[in-house]
Design a protein around this motif. Structure first.
Motif, PDB file in Angstrom:
ATOM      1  N   ALA A 385       0.829  -1.205   0.000  1.00  0.00           N
ATOM      2  CA  ALA A 385       0.000   0.000   0.000  1.00  0.00           C
ATOM      3  C   ALA A 385       0.864   1.255   0.000  1.00  0.00           C
ATOM      4  CB  ALA A 385      -0.919  -0.015   1.219  1.00  0.00           C
ATOM      5  N   THR A 386       1.974   1.193   0.735  1.00  0.00           N
ATOM      6  CA  THR A 386       2.894   2.334   0.765  1.00  0.00           C
ATOM      7  C   THR A 386       3.477   2.606  -0.615  1.00  0.00           C
ATOM      8  OG1 THR A 386       3.480   1.851   3.058  1.00  0.00           O
ATOM      9  CG2 THR A 386       4.991   3.241   1.818  1.00  0.00           C
ATOM     10  N   LEU A 387       3.963   1.562  -1.294  1.00  0.00           N
ATOM     11  CA  LEU A 387       4.523   1.736  -2.633  1.00  0.00           C
ATOM     12  C   LEU A 387       3.446   2.197  -3.620  1.00  0.00           C
ATOM     13  CD1 LEU A 387       6.994   1.553  -4.428  1.00  0.00           C
ATOM     14  CD2 LEU A 387       6.511  -0.867  -4.808  1.00  0.00           C
ATOM     15  N   THR A 388       2.219   1.725  -3.438  1.00  0.00           N
ATOM     16  CA  THR A 388       1.113   2.162  -4.292  1.00  0.00           C
ATOM     17  C   THR A 388       0.867   3.655  -4.149  1.00  0.00           C
ATOM     18  OG1 THR A 388       0.060  -0.005  -4.125  1.00  0.00           O
ATOM     19  CG2 THR A 388      -1.327   1.826  -4.810  1.00  0.00           C
ATOM     20  N   VAL A 389       0.884   4.141  -2.918  1.00  0.00           N
ATOM     21  CA  VAL A 389       0.694   5.579  -2.675  1.00  0.00           C
ATOM     22  C   VAL A 389       1.794   6.382  -3.358  1.00  0.00           C
ATOM     23  CG1 VAL A 389       0.765   7.368  -0.887  1.00  0.00           C
ATOM     24  CG2 VAL A 389      -0.599   5.303  -0.538  1.00  0.00           C
ATOM     25  N   MET A 390       3.015   5.903  -3.285  1.00  0.00           N
ATOM     26  CA  MET A 390       4.137   6.624  -3.894  1.00  0.00           C
ATOM     27  C   MET A 390       4.018   6.640  -5.418  1.00  0.00           C
ATOM     28  SD  MET A 390       5.528   7.676  -1.294  1.00  0.00           S
ATOM     29  CE  MET A 390       5.395   7.284   0.442  1.00  0.00           C
ATOM     30  N   MET A 391       3.598   5.520  -6.012  1.00  0.00           N
ATOM     31  CA  MET A 391       3.413   5.488  -7.465  1.00  0.00           C
ATOM     32  C   MET A 391       2.289   6.427  -7.891  1.00  0.00           C
ATOM     33  SD  MET A 391       5.705   3.488  -8.778  1.00  0.00           S
ATOM     34  CE  MET A 391       6.838   4.016  -7.500  1.00  0.00           C
ATOM     35  N   LEU A 392       1.199   6.464  -7.126  1.00  0.00           N
ATOM     36  CA  LEU A 392       0.099   7.375  -7.444  1.00  0.00           C
ATOM     37  C   LEU A 392       0.557   8.831  -7.341  1.00  0.00           C
ATOM     38  CD1 LEU A 392      -2.832   5.599  -5.534  1.00  0.00           C
ATOM     39  CD2 LEU A 392      -2.536   5.748  -8.016  1.00  0.00           C
ATOM     40  N   SER A 393       1.390   9.119  -6.350  1.00  0.00           N
ATOM     41  CA  SER A 393       1.885  10.485  -6.183  1.00  0.00           C
ATOM     42  C   SER A 393       2.816  10.875  -7.328  1.00  0.00           C
ATOM     43  CB  SER A 393       2.610  10.616  -4.846  1.00  0.00           C
ATOM     44  OG  SER A 393       3.068  11.938  -4.630  1.00  0.00           O
ATOM     45  N   LEU A 394       3.714   9.980  -7.706  1.00  0.00           N
ATOM     46  CA  LEU A 394       4.610  10.261  -8.836  1.00  0.00           C
ATOM     47  C   LEU A 394       3.818  10.467 -10.127  1.00  0.00           C
ATOM     48  CD1 LEU A 394       7.493   7.728  -8.094  1.00  0.00           C
ATOM     49  CD2 LEU A 394       7.665  10.220  -8.018  1.00  0.00           C
ATOM     50  N   ALA A 395       2.709   9.736 -10.256  1.00  0.00           N
ATOM     51  CA  ALA A 395       1.862   9.872 -11.447  1.00  0.00           C
ATOM     52  C   ALA A 395       1.025  11.140 -11.419  1.00  0.00           C
ATOM     53  CB  ALA A 395       0.964   8.652 -11.580  1.00  0.00           C
ATOM     54  N   GLY A 396       0.904  11.768 -10.248  1.00  0.00           N
ATOM     55  CA  GLY A 396       0.124  12.997 -10.143  1.00  0.00           C
ATOM     56  C   GLY A 396      -1.366  12.750 -10.021  1.00  0.00           C
ATOM     57  N   ILE A 397      -1.749  11.654  -9.355  1.00  0.00           N
ATOM     58  CA  ILE A 397      -3.158  11.323  -9.162  1.00  0.00           C
ATOM     59  C   ILE A 397      -3.713  12.149  -8.002  1.00  0.00           C
ATOM     60  CG2 ILE A 397      -4.784   9.449  -8.639  1.00  0.00           C
ATOM     61  CD1 ILE A 397      -3.383   9.234 -11.363  1.00  0.00           C
ATOM     62  N   PRO A 398      -4.955  12.686  -8.102  1.00  0.00           N
ATOM     63  CA  PRO A 398      -5.539  13.503  -7.020  1.00  0.00           C
ATOM     64  C   PRO A 398      -5.548  12.792  -5.672  1.00  0.00           C
ATOM     65  CG  PRO A 398      -6.847  13.717  -9.015  1.00  0.00           C
ATOM     66  CD  PRO A 398      -5.811  12.663  -9.306  1.00  0.00           C
ATOM     67  N   LEU A 399      -5.543  13.616  -4.635  1.00  0.00           N
ATOM     68  CA  LEU A 399      -5.484  13.212  -3.232  1.00  0.00           C
ATOM     69  C   LEU A 399      -4.101  12.694  -2.832  1.00  0.00           C
ATOM     70  CD1 LEU A 399      -8.976  11.527  -2.676  1.00  0.00           C
ATOM     71  CD2 LEU A 399      -8.313  13.922  -2.418  1.00  0.00           C
ATOM     72  N   THR A 400      -3.105  12.978  -3.653  1.00  0.00           N
ATOM     73  CA  THR A 400      -1.715  12.722  -3.275  1.00  0.00           C
ATOM     74  C   THR A 400      -0.919  14.012  -3.443  1.00  0.00           C
ATOM     75  OG1 THR A 400      -1.046  12.049  -5.505  1.00  0.00           O
ATOM     76  CG2 THR A 400      -1.834  10.316  -4.021  1.00  0.00           C
ATOM     77  N   ALA A 401       0.242  14.078  -2.798  1.00  0.00           N
ATOM     78  CA  ALA A 401       1.066  15.288  -2.865  1.00  0.00           C
ATOM     79  C   ALA A 401       1.534  15.576  -4.292  1.00  0.00           C
ATOM     80  CB  ALA A 401       2.272  15.134  -1.941  1.00  0.00           C
ATOM     81  N   GLY A 402       1.811  14.525  -5.060  1.00  0.00           N
ATOM     82  CA  GLY A 402       2.284  14.725  -6.427  1.00  0.00           C
ATOM     83  C   GLY A 402       1.290  15.468  -7.293  1.00  0.00           C
ATOM     84  N   PHE A 403       0.002  15.257  -7.050  1.00  0.00           N
ATOM     85  CA  PHE A 403      -1.023  15.986  -7.817  1.00  0.00           C
ATOM     86  C   PHE A 403      -0.944  17.479  -7.549  1.00  0.00           C
ATOM     87  CE2 PHE A 403      -5.254  17.961  -7.690  1.00  0.00           C
ATOM     88  CZ  PHE A 403      -5.588  17.878  -9.041  1.00  0.00           C
TER      89      PHE A 403
END
Length: 513
Positions: A385-403
């Protein structure tokens, strides 16, 4: 001439002195008795002390302090130094578990890391070519040893040698570029040269000098077409040191380059904006397109970092003379500050998972192939789940810091009329979505009967695991409630020199007439 410097004049650099003193203490303790836990704890305590002092000074307010005409300690430098210290703390905690089973000396790793952190902190405060180069080398030289530290692994030794040769070449280019510019301007200070520099593009010395400096910075940030070393070095480096190179070294370099580009006024020169725009677009396209073909997670993250710093350069060049004076931080302080913070946290988390899965003597290999993560969710659900969150953030998906970071980059790029660059950020993010999702899909596939490599059963109870979980929590928190980070980044500005202000006002008056 009197060169006497009082202690009070050096006090603004107290956090750097704490880190340097910690390195000396660690060296003395190592010479007395080798104790891995003691050395690691001492290093973490020193980094924490420097970070707490910096956060306190930011809280009470920082007036710009010029130190010896070489450094300036202001809110901008303080913010980037805090980010560097947080990343260094993460790398120290990850290194402790990673190198615990190392059969050779382990303590020297922390000495090298602390020396490099001191150089990185000085880089973001530099306002002079001499301090620029010296602090850059203080940061870079220990990294050669860090990359090759687990030298029994052939990949690690190869990584250190490659970075040594190519980084030394880039440093030589940078030094030659500084010499060319000094030959024309007669000054080594960033802020004293704008009027001469911006009118001097017909001068071969200045053109060559700026070109060499930009190329050297491009190498240090692994921007295309100076990126070839990045995947090989990341893949061969010990996982915690790859984290260090991707965060501490790059945050220091981008902080220094932002100060240089804005203090000198270089960023509002049309021809230089064009050069930086070409480099940014190439980085976005090359980084994302080459990552699509990779099946090695460390190489995917390496190519991903090329694209991400392309986005940062897009934000940097989204600055026009009209907002350069009236809205400090319009597209530089705010956006780049937020993006650097979100990128750092996300990269720490992603590489942290790789580190927790790896060891220099765990099957004599690291968990770098995507096949090593197949079905990880069914064995280590929280780590997955942690790695999933990081991949979503790098991808710029909403509700993550990367977005939040990518949204601000696109917003400011559009507001300044750089439509093509905004389109490139969107296209690059679309390409990146493919390989980030591919990593996530692998995590939830049917697991192999006997996994080749795996994290420890109680990984979350160790300091490195707690740090990775904390990074994941912050990535989600910033994605949901980004206001505090945006406010901190907005306050982290620096004062533009009066000479440059007058020059830009003159440019605006000429354009209106």
């Amino acid at each position: 001439m009197n060169f006497t410097i009082s202690f009070s004049e050096l006090m603004p650099l107290a956090p750097v002195m704490i880190v340097a003193l910690t390195a000396v203490v660690v060296m003395i303790l190592t010479s007395i008795k080798r104790n891995h836990n003691l050395i690691a704890t001492t290093s973490v305590v020193g980094l924490n002390a420097a970070a707490i002092l910096l956060i306190y000074t930011m809280y009470v307010g920082i007036a710009p302090n010029n130190v010896m005409g070489l450094f300036i300690v202001d809110p901008f430098a303080a913010l980037y130094q805090v980010v560097i210290l947080i990343a260094a703390l993460a790398c120290c905690t990850l290194s402790h578990a990673y190198i615990e089973t190392y059969k050779d000396n382990r303590e020297e790793l922390y000495i090298l890391m602390l020396a490099s952190v001191a150089g990185a902190m000085l880089m973001v405060a530099s306002t002079h070519y001499a301090s620029f180069f010296i602090s850059l080398e203080l940061m870079s030289i220990p990294v050669y040893g860090l990359l090759a530290y687990t030298y029994q692994r052939e990949k690690s030794l190869e990584s250190g040698i490659k970075y040594l040769v190519l980084s030394a070449t880039a440093s030589a280019m940078m030094l030659m570029g500084m010499a060319y510019i000094y030959a024309y301007t007669g000054s080594l200070s960033f802020a004293l040269e704008p009027t001469k520099l911006l009118f001097a593009f017909s001068q071969p010395a200045v053109v060559i000098g700026l070109g060499l400096i930009i190329f050297a910075v491009g190498f240090k940030l692994s921007l295309a077409p100076f990126h070839k070393w990045t995947p090989d070095v990341y893949a061969g480096a010990p996982a915690p040191i790859a984290t260090f190179l991707a965060t501490v070294a790059k945050v220091a370099m981008i902080g220094l380059f932002i100060r240089y580009a804005l203090s000198s006024g270089m960023v509002i020169a049309g021809s230089l904006q064009m050069i930086l725009a070409i480099i940014a677009v190439l980085s976005i396209l090359v980084g994302n397109m080459l990552a699509v073909r990779q099946v090695n997670l460390k190489r995917i993250l390496a190519y991903s970092s090329i694209a991400h710093f392309g986005y940062v350069i897009v934000a940097l060049i989204s600055t026009s003379p009209e907002n350069f004076l009236t809205i400090p931080g319009f597209a530089t302080y705010d956006t780049i500050g937020v993006y650097v913070i979100t990128y750092t946290l996300t990269t720490i988390g992603a590489f942290g998972v790789v580190t927790l899965m790896s060891s220099p003597y765990n099957n004599n290999d690291e968990a770098e192939s995507l096949a090593d993560y197949r079905g990880l969710f069914w064995r280590r659900p929280i780590l997955s789940a942690t790695l999933t969150v990081m991949m979503l953030s790098l991808a710029g998906i909403p509700l993550t810091a990367g977005f939040i970071g990518k949204f601000l980059v696109i917003k400011n790029t559009v507001l300044t009329g750089h439509w093509f660059l905004a389109a490139m950020v969107i296209v690059g993010s679309g390409i990146g979505l493919y390989y980030y999702l591919r990593v996530m899909v692998v995590l939830y596939m049917t697991p192999p009967d006997t996994p080749r490599i795996d994290a420890e059963k109680h990984w979350g109870q160790k300091v490195g695991g707690i740090m990775v979980l904390g990074a994941a929590a912050l990535v989600l928190l910033i994605g949901v409630y980004p206001d505090p980070v945006i406010q901190v980044a907005r306050m982290a500005g620096f004062v533009i020199s009066p000479e440059l202000q007058q020059f830009v006002i003159g440019m605006l008056q000429q354009s209106m007439n």
